[in-house]
Design a protein around this motif. Sequence first.
Motif, PDB file in Angstrom:
ATOM      1  N   UNK A  92       0.837  -1.197   0.000  1.00 44.96           N
ATOM      2  CA  UNK A  92       0.000   0.000   0.000  1.00 44.96           C
ATOM      3  C   UNK A  92       0.868   1.241   0.000  1.00 44.96           C
ATOM      4  N   UNK A  93       2.068   1.185   0.588  1.00 47.76           N
ATOM      5  CA  UNK A  93       2.971   2.329   0.545  1.00 47.76           C
ATOM      6  C   UNK A  93       3.391   2.614  -0.894  1.00 47.76           C
ATOM      7  N   UNK A  94       3.621   1.571  -1.672  1.00 46.73           N
ATOM      8  CA  UNK A  94       4.060   1.734  -3.052  1.00 46.73           C
ATOM      9  C   UNK A  94       2.901   2.050  -3.985  1.00 46.73           C
ATOM     10  N   UNK A  95       1.740   1.537  -3.712  1.00 46.67           N
ATOM     11  CA  UNK A  95       0.596   1.744  -4.567  1.00 46.67           C
ATOM     12  C   UNK A  95       0.686   0.914  -5.832  1.00 46.67           C
ATOM     13  N   UNK A  96      -0.122   1.289  -6.801  1.00 45.46           N
ATOM     14  CA  UNK A  96      -0.232   0.503  -8.021  1.00 45.46           C
ATOM     15  C   UNK A  96      -0.635   1.428  -9.169  1.00 45.46           C
ATOM     16  N   UNK A  97      -0.025   1.294 -10.354  1.00 49.06           N
ATOM     17  CA  UNK A  97      -0.453   2.133 -11.487  1.00 49.06           C
ATOM     18  C   UNK A  97      -1.798   1.678 -12.028  1.00 49.06           C
ATOM     19  N   UNK A  98      -2.592   2.627 -12.496  1.00 47.89           N
ATOM     20  CA  UNK A  98      -3.889   2.354 -13.112  1.00 47.89           C
ATOM     21  C   UNK A  98      -3.929   3.147 -14.411  1.00 47.89           C
ATOM     22  N   UNK A  99      -4.216   2.453 -15.512  1.00 47.74           N
ATOM     23  CA  UNK A  99      -4.166   3.061 -16.842  1.00 47.74           C
ATOM     24  C   UNK A  99      -5.564   3.236 -17.433  1.00 47.74           C
ATOM     25  N   UNK A 100      -5.630   3.933 -18.560  1.00 51.45           N
ATOM     26  CA  UNK A 100      -6.890   4.169 -19.257  1.00 51.45           C
ATOM     27  C   UNK A 100      -7.627   2.847 -19.492  1.00 51.45           C
ATOM     28  N   UNK A 101      -8.884   2.810 -19.081  1.00 49.20           N
ATOM     29  CA  UNK A 101      -9.703   1.619 -19.275  1.00 49.20           C
ATOM     30  C   UNK A 101      -9.642   0.619 -18.133  1.00 49.20           C
ATOM     31  N   UNK A 102      -8.746   0.827 -17.173  1.00 43.60           N
ATOM     32  CA  UNK A 102      -8.660  -0.089 -16.034  1.00 43.60           C
ATOM     33  C   UNK A 102      -9.860   0.102 -15.104  1.00 43.60           C
ATOM     34  N   UNK A 103     -10.208  -0.987 -14.412  1.00 42.64           N
ATOM     35  CA  UNK A 103     -11.293  -0.973 -13.438  1.00 42.64           C
ATOM     36  C   UNK A 103     -10.731  -1.255 -12.056  1.00 42.64           C
ATOM     37  N   UNK A 104     -11.255  -0.553 -11.068  1.00 43.95           N
ATOM     38  CA  UNK A 104     -10.883  -0.790  -9.678  1.00 43.95           C
ATOM     39  C   UNK A 104     -12.155  -1.109  -8.915  1.00 43.95           C
ATOM     40  N   UNK A 105     -12.144  -2.225  -8.202  1.00 46.43           N
ATOM     41  CA  UNK A 105     -13.282  -2.611  -7.377  1.00 46.43           C
ATOM     42  C   UNK A 105     -13.042  -2.152  -5.951  1.00 46.43           C
ATOM     43  N   UNK A 106     -14.026  -1.429  -5.443  1.00 49.99           N
ATOM     44  CA  UNK A 106     -14.017  -0.938  -4.068  1.00 49.99           C
ATOM     45  C   UNK A 106     -15.268  -1.514  -3.433  1.00 49.99           C
ATOM     46  N   UNK A 107     -15.076  -2.553  -2.638  1.00 51.92           N
ATOM     47  CA  UNK A 107     -16.214  -3.302  -2.086  1.00 51.92           C
ATOM     48  C   UNK A 107     -17.080  -3.775  -3.249  1.00 51.92           C
ATOM     49  N   UNK A 108     -18.368  -3.421  -3.281  1.00 55.27           N
ATOM     50  CA  UNK A 108     -19.267  -3.863  -4.356  1.00 55.27           C
ATOM     51  C   UNK A 108     -19.407  -2.839  -5.476  1.00 55.27           C
ATOM     52  N   UNK A 109     -18.515  -1.876  -5.540  1.00 55.29           N
ATOM     53  CA  UNK A 109     -18.602  -0.799  -6.520  1.00 55.29           C
ATOM     54  C   UNK A 109     -17.413  -0.851  -7.474  1.00 55.29           C
ATOM     55  N   UNK A 110     -17.653  -0.409  -8.709  1.00 53.93           N
ATOM     56  CA  UNK A 110     -16.613  -0.413  -9.731  1.00 53.93           C
ATOM     57  C   UNK A 110     -16.315   1.013 -10.150  1.00 53.93           C
ATOM     58  N   UNK A 111     -15.028   1.345 -10.189  1.00 54.46           N
ATOM     59  CA  UNK A 111     -14.587   2.650 -10.650  1.00 54.46           C
ATOM     60  C   UNK A 111     -13.763   2.437 -11.914  1.00 54.46           C
ATOM     61  N   UNK A 112     -14.180   3.083 -12.999  1.00 46.66           N
ATOM     62  CA  UNK A 112     -13.442   2.996 -14.258  1.00 46.66           C
ATOM     63  C   UNK A 112     -12.566   4.238 -14.379  1.00 46.66           C
ATOM     64  N   UNK A 113     -11.318   4.039 -14.771  1.00 43.48           N
ATOM     65  CA  UNK A 113     -10.373   5.138 -14.922  1.00 43.48           C
ATOM     66  C   UNK A 113     -10.141   5.397 -16.403  1.00 43.48           C
TER      67      UNK A 113
END
Length: 126
Positions: A92-113
Amino acid sequence: MHEFYIQIDKLNPVEVTNLKAFRIGRIFTKEREIKFIINDRTISATHCTVSLVNDNKNPHFWIWDGDGKTGSKNKTVVNGLRSLDGSAVQETDKGCPVYHGDFVNIANHTVKFMVSKVTDEGNSTL
């Protein structure tokens, strides 16, 4: 130049270009500066922190679980594969890259970047 957007669930995309960093969570407080609130008890108060990397060659987002110091109760999952959670403090200190079109799930919700390139005429290519 690029424009940065996020789309939570099926809502309209929101431009976040002018925010250098933002947080997604359940509770708004001045200390946490949550920009996007999802009213769901399975989401931590500060579920994840996102920053923008406006590199002309490779524009993207960078995401940390929690506030970058402590993780969320439920993990943050990138593209259904990479899991960031509170038990992986180094990750978590380093984090993670997220690119165009990637999806991130936060609990039961989806965030598109999304990242769009702005043409010389001022048009967006989202």
